[in-house]
Enzyme design. Structure first.
Site, PDB file in Angstrom:
ATOM      1  CE  LYS A  10      25.804  -7.935   2.889  1.00 43.01           C
ATOM      2  NZ  LYS A  10      25.554  -6.875   1.871  1.00 43.01           N
ATOM      3  CE1 TYR A  50      23.837  -9.819  -2.295  1.00 36.74           C
ATOM      4  CE2 TYR A  50      26.084 -10.562  -1.919  1.00 36.74           C
ATOM      5  CZ  TYR A  50      24.923  -9.958  -1.460  1.00 36.74           C
ATOM      6  OH  TYR A  50      24.847  -9.489  -0.164  1.00 36.74           O
ATOM      7  CG  PHE A  58      26.874  -2.748  -7.131  1.00 31.83           C
ATOM      8  CD1 PHE A  58      26.566  -3.966  -6.533  1.00 31.83           C
ATOM      9  CD2 PHE A  58      25.827  -1.937  -7.543  1.00 31.83           C
ATOM     10  CE1 PHE A  58      25.254  -4.368  -6.365  1.00 31.83           C
ATOM     11  CE2 PHE A  58      24.503  -2.332  -7.384  1.00 31.83           C
ATOM     12  CZ  PHE A  58      24.219  -3.553  -6.786  1.00 31.83           C
ATOM     13  NE  ARG A  86      15.448  -5.866   3.233  1.00 33.06           N
ATOM     14  CZ  ARG A  86      16.299  -5.771   2.195  1.00 33.06           C
ATOM     15  NH1 ARG A  86      17.044  -6.817   1.822  1.00 33.06           N
ATOM     16  NH2 ARG A  86      16.424  -4.663   1.541  1.00 33.06           N
ATOM     17  CB  THR A  92      20.928  -0.769   0.528  1.00 33.31           C
ATOM     18  OG1 THR A  92      19.742  -1.531   0.294  1.00 33.31           O
ATOM     19  CG2 THR A  92      22.129  -1.464  -0.101  1.00 33.31           C
ATOM     20  NE  ARG A 103      22.318  -3.496   5.181  1.00 33.53           N
ATOM     21  CZ  ARG A 103      21.533  -3.947   4.214  1.00 33.53           C
ATOM     22  NH1 ARG A 103      20.381  -3.355   3.938  1.00 33.53           N
ATOM     23  NH2 ARG A 103      21.905  -4.998   3.507  1.00 33.53           N
ATOM     24  CG  ASN A 113      25.333  -3.353   3.165  1.00 34.09           C
ATOM     25  OD1 ASN A 113      25.852  -4.451   3.187  1.00 34.09           O
ATOM     26  ND2 ASN A 113      24.294  -3.071   2.394  1.00 34.09           N
ATOM     27  CG  HIS A 116      21.765 -10.886   2.692  1.00 39.39           C
ATOM     28  ND1 HIS A 116      21.427 -10.299   1.490  1.00 39.39           N
ATOM     29  CD2 HIS A 116      20.953 -11.977   2.830  1.00 39.39           C
ATOM     30  CE1 HIS A 116      20.460 -11.016   0.920  1.00 39.39           C
ATOM     31  NE2 HIS A 116      20.157 -12.039   1.709  1.00 39.39           N
ATOM     32  CD  GLU A 127      18.482 -14.588  -0.104  1.00 38.08           C
ATOM     33  OE1 GLU A 127      18.334 -14.271   1.098  1.00 38.08           O
ATOM     34  OE2 GLU A 127      18.476 -13.760  -1.031  1.00 38.08           O
TER      35      GLU A 127
HETATM   36  P1  IDP Z   1      20.046  -5.112   0.150  1.00 44.21           P
HETATM   37  O1  IDP Z   1      21.249  -5.870   0.701  1.00 44.21           O
HETATM   38  O2  IDP Z   1      19.645  -3.983   1.052  1.00 44.21           O
HETATM   39  O3  IDP Z   1      18.899  -6.026  -0.202  1.00 44.21           O
HETATM   40  P2  IDP Z   1      20.577  -4.930  -2.703  1.00 44.21           P
HETATM   41  O4  IDP Z   1      20.104  -3.816  -3.593  1.00 44.21           O
HETATM   42  O5  IDP Z   1      19.904  -6.258  -2.834  1.00 44.21           O
HETATM   43  O6  IDP Z   1      20.522  -4.401  -1.203  1.00 44.21           O
HETATM   44  O7  IDP Z   1      22.134  -5.084  -2.975  1.00 44.21           O
HETATM   45  C1  IDP Z   1      22.849  -6.215  -2.507  1.00 44.21           C
HETATM   46  C2  IDP Z   1      24.156  -5.739  -1.913  1.00 44.21           C
HETATM   47  O8  IDP Z   1      24.953  -5.153  -2.950  1.00 44.21           O
HETATM   48  C3  IDP Z   1      24.029  -4.617  -0.869  1.00 44.21           C
HETATM   49  O9  IDP Z   1      23.719  -5.095   0.426  1.00 44.21           O
HETATM   50  C4  IDP Z   1      25.412  -3.981  -0.940  1.00 44.21           C
HETATM   51  O10 IDP Z   1      26.387  -4.760  -0.238  1.00 44.21           O
HETATM   52  C5  IDP Z   1      25.701  -4.060  -2.425  1.00 44.21           C
HETATM   53  N1  IDP Z   1      25.267  -2.841  -3.139  1.00 44.21           N
HETATM   54  C6  IDP Z   1      23.999  -2.485  -3.472  1.00 44.21           C
HETATM   55  N2  IDP Z   1      23.974  -1.306  -4.128  1.00 44.21           N
HETATM   56  C7  IDP Z   1      25.265  -0.902  -4.223  1.00 44.21           C
HETATM   57  C8  IDP Z   1      25.912   0.246  -4.801  1.00 44.21           C
HETATM   58  O11 IDP Z   1      25.269   1.147  -5.360  1.00 44.21           O
HETATM   59  N3  IDP Z   1      27.275   0.309  -4.692  1.00 44.21           N
HETATM   60  C9  IDP Z   1      28.006  -0.680  -4.077  1.00 44.21           C
HETATM   61  N4  IDP Z   1      27.444  -1.765  -3.545  1.00 44.21           N
HETATM   62  C10 IDP Z   1      26.097  -1.886  -3.601  1.00 44.21           C
HETATM   63 MG    MG Z   2      18.750  -7.487  -1.638  1.00 45.15          MG
END
Ligand code: IDP
Ligand code: MG
Length: 136
Positions: A10, A50, A58, A86, A92, A103, A113, A116, A127
């Site tokens: 990212k 997304y 967010f 993963r 996350t 991460r 973070n 992805h 994807e």
């Molecule tokens: P993941 O990337 O671990 O699969 P997801 O829940 O699919 O997590 O969320 C996608 C992306 O959205 C995360 O990687 C992060 O960049 C962002 N994100 C997720 N939850 C939050 C939050 O609570 N606050 C801010 N950004 C978030």
């Molecule tokens: Mg995800």
């Protein structure tokens, strides 16, 4: 079980010069990089990618972060690729990520973070196609 997954290094990780280190980790963990490209996402590309999160508070911040600079999209291959990637990237939220995960070592926050990873074989295929199907 499918042997391919989709990853993004990212914009936060590229901006902080961690791109090379993360590629090194990918290779050391025996993923094969089938496809990789440095891109700067458009708003519509990030919103489409997304879309599942579009009702989340967010969402707009996330889209603007993902478009804020270059990122690297990658198609990775390894047996059980989705689960393996993963587990290598960690939770996350970096505060909840296990030691030794990408991460944990590189992420600034739950949003910024660093990486992805697809969460299922079905989404990995979607994807990969989303970013690579129109390549020449
Ligand atoms: P993941 O990337 O671990 O699969 P997801 O829940 O699919 O997590 O969320 C996608 C992306 O959205 C995360 O990687 C992060 O960049 C962002 N994100 C997720 N939850 C939050 C939050 O609570 N606050 C801010 N950004 C978030
Ligand atoms: Mg995800």
């Amino acid at each position: 079980m499918q042997n391919k997954t989709f990853a993004i290094i990212k914009p936060d990780a590229v901006e902080s010069n961690n791109l090379g280190k993360i590629i090194d980790i990918i290779i050391k963990n025996e993923f094969t990089i089938l496809n990789a490209r440095l891109i700067t996402m458009s708003v519509s590309q990030a919103e489409g990618f997304y879309a599942i999160h579009k009702e989340r508070p967010f969402f707009h911040d996330l889209v603007s972060f993902m478009c804020s600079g270059p990122c690297m999209v990658l198609e990775l291959e390894k047996p059980n690729a989705v689960k393996e990637w993963r587990s290598l990237i960690g939770s996350t939220d970096p505060n909840e990520a296990d030691d030794g995960t990408i991460r944990k070592d590189f992420a600034e926050s739950k949003e910024r973070n660093s990486v992805h990873g697809s969460d299922s074989d079905e989404n990995a295929s979607i994807e990969i196609n989303y970013f690579f199907k129109n390549e020449i």
